[in-house]
Design a protein around this motif. Structure first.
Motif, PDB file in Angstrom:
ATOM      1  N   CYS A  50       0.836  -1.211   0.000  1.00  0.00           N
ATOM      2  CA  CYS A  50       0.000   0.000   0.000  1.00  0.00           C
ATOM      3  C   CYS A  50       0.868   1.257   0.000  1.00  0.00           C
ATOM      4  O   CYS A  50       1.868   1.336   0.694  1.00  0.00           O
ATOM      5  CB  CYS A  50      -0.904  -0.012   1.233  1.00  0.00           C
ATOM      6  SG  CYS A  50      -1.861   1.502   1.429  1.00  0.00           S
ATOM      7  N   SER A  51       0.445   2.265  -0.805  1.00  0.00           N
ATOM      8  CA  SER A  51       1.249   3.486  -0.876  1.00  0.00           C
ATOM      9  C   SER A  51       0.759   4.559   0.094  1.00  0.00           C
ATOM     10  O   SER A  51       1.396   5.595   0.239  1.00  0.00           O
ATOM     11  CB  SER A  51       1.247   4.029  -2.309  1.00  0.00           C
ATOM     12  OG  SER A  51      -0.083   4.273  -2.713  1.00  0.00           O
ATOM     13  N   ALA A  52      -0.382   4.327   0.755  1.00  0.00           N
ATOM     14  CA  ALA A  52      -0.891   5.344   1.695  1.00  0.00           C
ATOM     15  C   ALA A  52      -1.521   4.684   2.915  1.00  0.00           C
ATOM     16  O   ALA A  52      -2.736   4.776   3.117  1.00  0.00           O
ATOM     17  CB  ALA A  52      -1.914   6.238   0.983  1.00  0.00           C
ATOM     18  N   ALA A  59      -3.449  -1.291   5.380  1.00  0.00           N
ATOM     19  CA  ALA A  59      -3.586  -0.873   3.988  1.00  0.00           C
ATOM     20  C   ALA A  59      -4.805   0.028   3.852  1.00  0.00           C
ATOM     21  O   ALA A  59      -5.825  -0.196   4.513  1.00  0.00           O
ATOM     22  CB  ALA A  59      -3.724  -2.099   3.093  1.00  0.00           C
ATOM     23  N   CYS A  60      -4.699   1.057   2.991  1.00  0.00           N
ATOM     24  CA  CYS A  60      -5.779   2.055   2.906  1.00  0.00           C
ATOM     25  C   CYS A  60      -7.004   1.518   2.179  1.00  0.00           C
ATOM     26  O   CYS A  60      -8.123   1.948   2.439  1.00  0.00           O
ATOM     27  CB  CYS A  60      -5.266   3.316   2.220  1.00  0.00           C
ATOM     28  SG  CYS A  60      -4.985   3.095   0.441  1.00  0.00           S
ATOM     29  N   GLY A  61      -6.797   0.595   1.231  1.00  0.00           N
ATOM     30  CA  GLY A  61      -7.929   0.071   0.473  1.00  0.00           C
ATOM     31  C   GLY A  61      -8.355   0.971  -0.679  1.00  0.00           C
ATOM     32  O   GLY A  61      -9.293   0.644  -1.393  1.00  0.00           O
ATOM     33  N   ARG A  62      -7.666   2.105  -0.870  1.00  0.00           N
ATOM     34  CA  ARG A  62      -8.105   3.043  -1.908  1.00  0.00           C
ATOM     35  C   ARG A  62      -7.019   3.376  -2.934  1.00  0.00           C
ATOM     36  O   ARG A  62      -7.327   3.761  -4.056  1.00  0.00           O
ATOM     37  CB  ARG A  62      -8.574   4.349  -1.260  1.00  0.00           C
ATOM     38  CG  ARG A  62      -9.915   4.243  -0.569  1.00  0.00           C
ATOM     39  CD  ARG A  62     -10.360   5.592  -0.022  1.00  0.00           C
ATOM     40  NE  ARG A  62      -9.376   6.153   0.900  1.00  0.00           N
ATOM     41  CZ  ARG A  62      -9.356   5.871   2.214  1.00  0.00           C
ATOM     42  NH1 ARG A  62     -10.247   5.065   2.730  1.00  0.00           N
ATOM     43  NH2 ARG A  62      -8.441   6.412   2.989  1.00  0.00           N
ATOM     44  N   CYS A  63      -5.754   3.256  -2.541  1.00  0.00           N
ATOM     45  CA  CYS A  63      -4.688   3.658  -3.474  1.00  0.00           C
ATOM     46  C   CYS A  63      -4.650   2.686  -4.668  1.00  0.00           C
ATOM     47  O   CYS A  63      -5.355   1.667  -4.684  1.00  0.00           O
ATOM     48  CB  CYS A  63      -3.335   3.689  -2.757  1.00  0.00           C
ATOM     49  SG  CYS A  63      -2.708   2.050  -2.320  1.00  0.00           S
ATOM     50  N   CYS A  66      -3.736  -0.874  -3.668  1.00  0.00           N
ATOM     51  CA  CYS A  66      -4.817  -1.580  -2.963  1.00  0.00           C
ATOM     52  C   CYS A  66      -5.944  -1.956  -3.917  1.00  0.00           C
ATOM     53  O   CYS A  66      -6.530  -3.042  -3.811  1.00  0.00           O
ATOM     54  CB  CYS A  66      -5.365  -0.718  -1.824  1.00  0.00           C
ATOM     55  SG  CYS A  66      -4.282  -0.688  -0.381  1.00  0.00           S
TER      56      CYS A  66
HETATM   57 ZN   LIG Z   1      -3.439   1.443  -0.150  1.00  0.00          ZN
END
Ligand SMILES: [Zn+2]
Length: 323
Positions: A50-52, A59-63, A66
């Protein structure tokens, strides 16, 4: 996903290590089967990619990473597991050296999203000797942002040279009360939980599997059938054919091994003991030898031989332990 307490504790340890910059490149996720080790490896992999990450370090689930991960198309994760055989009708029994070599080559590529690369090997104990040696080479050349998650319930089958190069993340069997409480939250009937935990030697994940799939009644069947062979009411060959008549043969043998081990380890005096309904022979050395024989048979049944004769031989040995 919702985690069991033992998954949560491993994940928390790993995330703390990551935050403090002491998470190793190679991680050994180790503990009994059915504790959700691979699921934790997946969560950790997604977090590493994950990058954010969120403030609670998940993990953000949005990047982009993800999103691709959720779609199953993130090119920066590789899963190495048992592959179908050439005919495509069964899984191979080993992870091969070619698979591990391909993994090594993949690790030398530039990550597609510019972040980390993560590989999950499960079950790692299925690697054959050549595969293990190839993996060792990869472990000897760690590079930044490359992570290897090695999952096994049989760490003893991995070479010590591999184990010693990994940071260990250990899944531990919880206290009985915690295991019970978790099984209740999974919706299982209170009355069955204790016998399932007994049968599974306290492993809640395994107990859950058996509770959900009728394993407990199969175990009771095994007890009745072994008793019938012991008293001569059922012939070994008949039982062998019955046990091989469906896909549950391995589980039946596993229950038989478990019951024999349990009986052998509860040696009290020389009198025949009654345990969990199984009538146990008085001759403990023979019983221990029989336990070893079950495990040999379990190995043999994986090979294409006259299965029913091998199994009947095992059950005949059981019969001879009774007058
Ligand atoms: Zn992410």
């Amino acid at each position: 996903m919702s985690y069991s307490p033992w998954q949560r504790s491993v994940l928390d340890n790993a995330l703390a290590a990551l935050t403090e910059g002491r998470l190793a490149h190679a991680l050994l996720l180790v503990g009994p089967a059915h504790m959700g080790k691979t699921a934790v490896a997946d969560v950790l992999a997604q977090r590493l990619l994950c990058s954010a990450p969120t403030t609670d370090n998940l993990a953000c689930g949005r990047c982009r990473s993800c999103t691709l991960y959720a779609a199953g198309t993130n090119g920066d994760i590789q899963r190495v597991t048992l592959e179908p055989n050439e005919k495509g009708d069964k899984l191979r029994t080993e992870i091969t050296v070619d698979q591990i070599r391909r993994l090594g080559q993949w690790f030398s590529l530039t990550p597609q999203l510019g972040g980390a690369q993560v590989a999950v090997i499960a079950p790692a104990d299925a690697m054959n000797v050549a595969a293990s040696n190839a993996l060792l080479k990869t472990l000897e050349e760690p590079s930044a942002n490359r992570f290897l998650l090695i999952v096994t319930s049989r760490p003893g089958r991995l070479p010590a040279t591999i184990r010693s190069r990994c940071q260990r993340l250990e899944f531990r069997i919880p206290a009985r009360s915690d295991a019970r409480a978790w099984l209740v939250t999974q919706g299982f009937k209170d009355a069955d939980i204790d016998s399932a935990l007994d049968a599974a030697r306290g492993q809640p994940g395994l107990a859950a599997e058996w509770l959900g799939q009728g394993g407990l009644s199969l175990r009771r069947e095994v007890i009745t059938e072994l008793n019938a062979v012991g008293t001569g009411k059922l012939s070994p060959i008949e039982l062998a054919q019955r046990w091989l008549g469906d896909e549950q043969g391995e589980l039946r043998l596993r229950f038989a091994a478990d019951l024999a081990l349990d009986a052998a380890s509860r040696r009290v005096g020389a009198a025949p003991a009654e345990r969990g309904g199984l009538t146990v022979p008085a001759d403990f050395p023979k019983l221990s030898a029989w336990f070893d024989a079950i495990n040999r048979t379990r190995e043999q049944l994986k090979a294409p031989i006259r299965n029913d004769l091998v199994l009947a031989g095992l059950l005949r040995e059981w019969r001879t332990m009774f007058p």
